[in-house]
Motif scaffolding. Sequence first.
Motif, mmCIF file in Angstrom:
data_model
loop_
_atom_site.group_PDB
_atom_site.id
_atom_site.type_symbol
_atom_site.label_atom_id
_atom_site.label_comp_id
_atom_site.label_asym_id
_atom_site.label_seq_id
_atom_site.Cartn_x
_atom_site.Cartn_y
_atom_site.Cartn_z
ATOM 1 N N ALA A 195 0.832 -1.203 0.000
ATOM 2 C CA ALA A 195 0.000 0.000 0.000
ATOM 3 C C ALA A 195 0.872 1.261 0.000
ATOM 4 O O ALA A 195 0.587 2.210 -0.749
ATOM 5 C CB ALA A 195 -0.932 0.003 1.212
ATOM 6 N N LEU A 196 1.923 1.277 0.798
ATOM 7 C CA LEU A 196 2.816 2.439 0.835
ATOM 8 C C LEU A 196 3.523 2.639 -0.498
ATOM 9 O O LEU A 196 3.673 3.773 -0.972
ATOM 10 C CB LEU A 196 3.830 2.292 1.968
ATOM 11 N N MET A 197 3.950 1.542 -1.118
ATOM 12 C CA MET A 197 4.602 1.630 -2.427
ATOM 13 C C MET A 197 3.615 2.140 -3.475
ATOM 14 O O MET A 197 3.973 2.970 -4.310
ATOM 15 C CB MET A 197 5.152 0.259 -2.835
ATOM 16 N N LEU A 198 2.383 1.667 -3.438
ATOM 17 C CA LEU A 198 1.349 2.126 -4.364
ATOM 18 C C LEU A 198 1.150 3.630 -4.260
ATOM 19 O O LEU A 198 1.133 4.343 -5.264
ATOM 20 C CB LEU A 198 0.023 1.407 -4.079
ATOM 21 N N VAL A 199 1.020 4.129 -3.046
ATOM 22 C CA VAL A 199 0.809 5.560 -2.827
ATOM 23 C C VAL A 199 2.020 6.365 -3.287
ATOM 24 O O VAL A 199 1.880 7.399 -3.958
ATOM 25 C CB VAL A 199 0.462 5.838 -1.344
ATOM 26 N N ALA A 200 3.221 5.888 -2.984
ATOM 27 C CA ALA A 200 4.435 6.603 -3.379
ATOM 28 C C ALA A 200 4.592 6.644 -4.902
ATOM 29 O O ALA A 200 4.877 7.701 -5.476
ATOM 30 C CB ALA A 200 5.660 5.950 -2.746
ATOM 31 N N VAL A 201 4.393 5.517 -5.551
ATOM 32 C CA VAL A 201 4.551 5.456 -7.008
ATOM 33 C C VAL A 201 3.508 6.328 -7.708
ATOM 34 O O VAL A 201 3.834 7.066 -8.648
ATOM 35 C CB VAL A 201 4.479 3.991 -7.505
ATOM 36 N N THR A 202 2.261 6.283 -7.241
ATOM 37 C CA THR A 202 1.234 7.102 -7.889
ATOM 38 C C THR A 202 1.473 8.590 -7.640
ATOM 39 O O THR A 202 1.171 9.415 -8.498
ATOM 40 C CB THR A 202 -0.187 6.710 -7.449
ATOM 41 N N PHE A 203 2.040 8.941 -6.476
ATOM 42 C CA PHE A 203 2.378 10.347 -6.249
ATOM 43 C C PHE A 203 3.439 10.799 -7.247
ATOM 44 O O PHE A 203 3.309 11.855 -7.864
ATOM 45 C CB PHE A 203 2.870 10.591 -4.823
ATOM 46 N N VAL A 204 4.489 10.002 -7.414
ATOM 47 C CA VAL A 204 5.570 10.372 -8.333
ATOM 48 C C VAL A 204 5.061 10.481 -9.769
ATOM 49 O O VAL A 204 5.364 11.457 -10.472
ATOM 50 C CB VAL A 204 6.741 9.361 -8.233
ATOM 51 N N ILE A 205 4.279 9.512 -10.203
ATOM 52 C CA ILE A 205 3.731 9.561 -11.568
ATOM 53 C C ILE A 205 2.810 10.767 -11.722
ATOM 54 O O ILE A 205 2.882 11.486 -12.719
ATOM 55 C CB ILE A 205 3.012 8.248 -11.916
ATOM 56 N N GLY A 206 1.938 11.001 -10.743
ATOM 57 C CA GLY A 206 1.057 12.167 -10.784
ATOM 58 C C GLY A 206 1.833 13.470 -10.796
ATOM 59 O O GLY A 206 1.477 14.414 -11.504
#
Length: 85
Positions: free
Chosen positions: A57-68
């Motif tokens: 879950a933490l990786m998902l949030v971090a990756v989507t923040f960077v892509i966004g």
Amino acid sequence: MKESKAALIVGTFAAVMHVFWSVLVFLGLAQPYINFILGLHFLNNPYKVLPFNLSTALMLVAVTFVIGYLVGWVFAKIWNKLRKG
């Protein structure tokens, strides 16, 4: 709009939406939700939601923040160049 401001807005929005998704998975509500959403699009759901995992879950949030963030920055950069045109 300044590129960094747009990037933070889009990145934060993407991250918050995925925090919401992670909470649904944690609460065991994600599978009915995805079945409902795909059903509204006349699609049969072949996917099964896996059990909640905090590191995932933490990786998902971090990756989507960077892509966004990157998408927001590029969009603002293009927008600013077109407006000056």
